[in-house]
Design an enzyme around this catalytic site. Sequence first.
Site, PDB file in Angstrom:
ATOM      1  CD  GLN A   1      -0.783  -1.121   3.342  1.00 56.14           C
ATOM      2  OE1 GLN A   1      -2.290  -0.714   3.946  1.00 56.14           O
ATOM      3  NE2 GLN A   1      -0.601  -2.021   4.716  1.00 56.14           N
TER       4      GLN A   1
ATOM      5  CD  GLU B   1       0.329  -4.254   9.766  1.00 54.55           C
ATOM      6  OE1 GLU B   1      -0.792  -4.346  10.055  1.00 54.55           O
ATOM      7  OE2 GLU B   1       0.353  -4.475   8.493  1.00 54.55           O
TER       8      GLU B   1
ATOM      9  CG  ASP C   1      -6.337  -3.016  14.706  1.00 54.71           C
ATOM     10  OD1 ASP C   1      -5.314  -1.940  15.457  1.00 54.71           O
ATOM     11  OD2 ASP C   1      -7.482  -1.085  13.944  1.00 54.71           O
TER      12      ASP C   1
HETATM   13  N1  SAM Z   1      -6.604   1.442  13.344  1.00 50.36           N
HETATM   14  C1  SAM Z   1      -6.482   1.767  11.843  1.00 50.36           C
HETATM   15  C2  SAM Z   1      -8.117   2.108  11.246  1.00 50.36           C
HETATM   16  O1  SAM Z   1      -9.056   2.387  12.102  1.00 50.36           O
HETATM   17  O2  SAM Z   1      -8.703   1.079  10.317  1.00 50.36           O
HETATM   18  C3  SAM Z   1      -5.878   0.416  11.013  1.00 50.36           C
HETATM   19  C4  SAM Z   1      -5.551  -0.225  11.784  1.00 50.36           C
HETATM   20  S1  SAM Z   1      -3.808  -0.410  11.427  1.00 50.36           S
HETATM   21  C5  SAM Z   1      -2.689   0.587  10.956  1.00 50.36           C
HETATM   22  C6  SAM Z   1      -4.369  -1.981  10.051  1.00 50.36           C
HETATM   23  C7  SAM Z   1      -3.697  -2.922   9.535  1.00 50.36           C
HETATM   24  O3  SAM Z   1      -4.458  -3.724   8.537  1.00 50.36           O
HETATM   25  C8  SAM Z   1      -3.130  -1.962   8.317  1.00 50.36           C
HETATM   26  O4  SAM Z   1      -1.114  -1.816   8.615  1.00 50.36           O
HETATM   27  C9  SAM Z   1      -2.548  -3.382   7.337  1.00 50.36           C
HETATM   28  O5  SAM Z   1      -1.474  -3.348   6.791  1.00 50.36           O
HETATM   29  C10 SAM Z   1      -3.664  -4.732   7.842  1.00 50.36           C
HETATM   30  N2  SAM Z   1      -3.709  -5.872   7.430  1.00 50.36           N
HETATM   31  C11 SAM Z   1      -4.288  -5.418   5.609  1.00 50.36           C
HETATM   32  N3  SAM Z   1      -4.655  -6.618   5.493  1.00 50.36           N
HETATM   33  C12 SAM Z   1      -4.345  -7.843   6.419  1.00 50.36           C
HETATM   34  C13 SAM Z   1      -3.696  -8.725   6.362  1.00 50.36           C
HETATM   35  N4  SAM Z   1      -4.285  -9.701   5.634  1.00 50.36           N
HETATM   36  N5  SAM Z   1      -3.433  -9.895   7.589  1.00 50.36           N
HETATM   37  C14 SAM Z   1      -2.968  -8.722   8.702  1.00 50.36           C
HETATM   38  N6  SAM Z   1      -2.643  -7.349   8.337  1.00 50.36           N
HETATM   39  C15 SAM Z   1      -3.337  -6.397   7.254  1.00 50.36           C
END
Ligand code: SAM
Length: 283
Positions: A31, A106, A155
């Site tokens: 991303q 993550e 999350d």
């Molecule tokens: N707190 C934020 C919100 O309110 O939406 C999101 C938290 S965090 C930044 C979201 C994370 O999910 C991202 O760092 C992304 O890389 C991760 N993510 C997305 N798809 C994923 C997957 N299949 N497995 C693990 N992590 C994933």
Amino acid sequence: MTYYMIEEHTPAYKVTWGIKDIIHIEDTPYQKLAIIDTFEFGKALVLDDALQTTIDDQFYYHEMIAHVPLFTHPNPRHVLIIGGGDGGTALEVLKHKSVEHIDLVEIDEQVIKACIKYLPELSCSFADPRVNVIIADGINYVSENNNKYDVIIIDSTDPEPDNPALKLYSSEFYQSVHKCLKDDGLFVAHTNSPSFAFGRKAFKEIYHRINAYFALTKAYIVCVPSYISGYWSFTIGSKRYDPQQNYRSDDTMETQFYTSEMHRACFVLPRFIHELIAGNKGS
Ligand code: SAM
């Protein structure tokens, strides 16, 4: 110098953010990642032009995604967080003395690194010995681990077509989550914003996918100021404990938003959301 970020919620609804500074920007393998400094909410993490969390209002979301399920479970010891790369959810989970171990899965290591460098207010949680950061796809991790966790917190980013989070909202994934939880486990996911038509459709579909696997499925809502869509929903799937009936309250915990009263209040839903849940209304 003032920069502006345009955040699109729908093609017809966009919000302009005034920015003091673009602190960091990069294309990761998954991303576009940016750390910006906003006039209104301080530093923020942005992924694919969608604001994820800000230092000034992160507590609305992180406290409510963590404490509602954790106070519902009578003795949460082993917790799994899928996503959560900014560290904010883990920081809240660590406030629970019963929690012995947190696995944080993550997919994008660059998010972890950027948040350690630029958002230490949240990523300081990664330094706690109870936190184990695993760089992996949450889909695979959950399918490879059975009967392991008391609480699982999804999350992630939103389920966009070209985003690794998409399959975290599938029936197959919820079936794996059910197996990954212990016999009395429960999980929570954020489930879009029912303030907009596409969000109502998404919420209804996701809720019913979860409800197909969990005896107890309950939705709750929170307003997060920096989330441009107004209401934000969360849905809990629980094997045994009802988040509305069986929850412990500890108003001595250091929080800014969550209280036992907020725990009770967040499950009070407007009629249109009850109708989406009952399935007798369109999106
Ligand atoms: N707190 C934020 C919100 O309110 O939406 C999101 C938290 S965090 C930044 C979201 C994370 O999910 C991202 O760092 C992304 O890389 C991760 N993510 C997305 N798809 C994923 C997957 N299949 N497995 C693990 N992590 C994933």
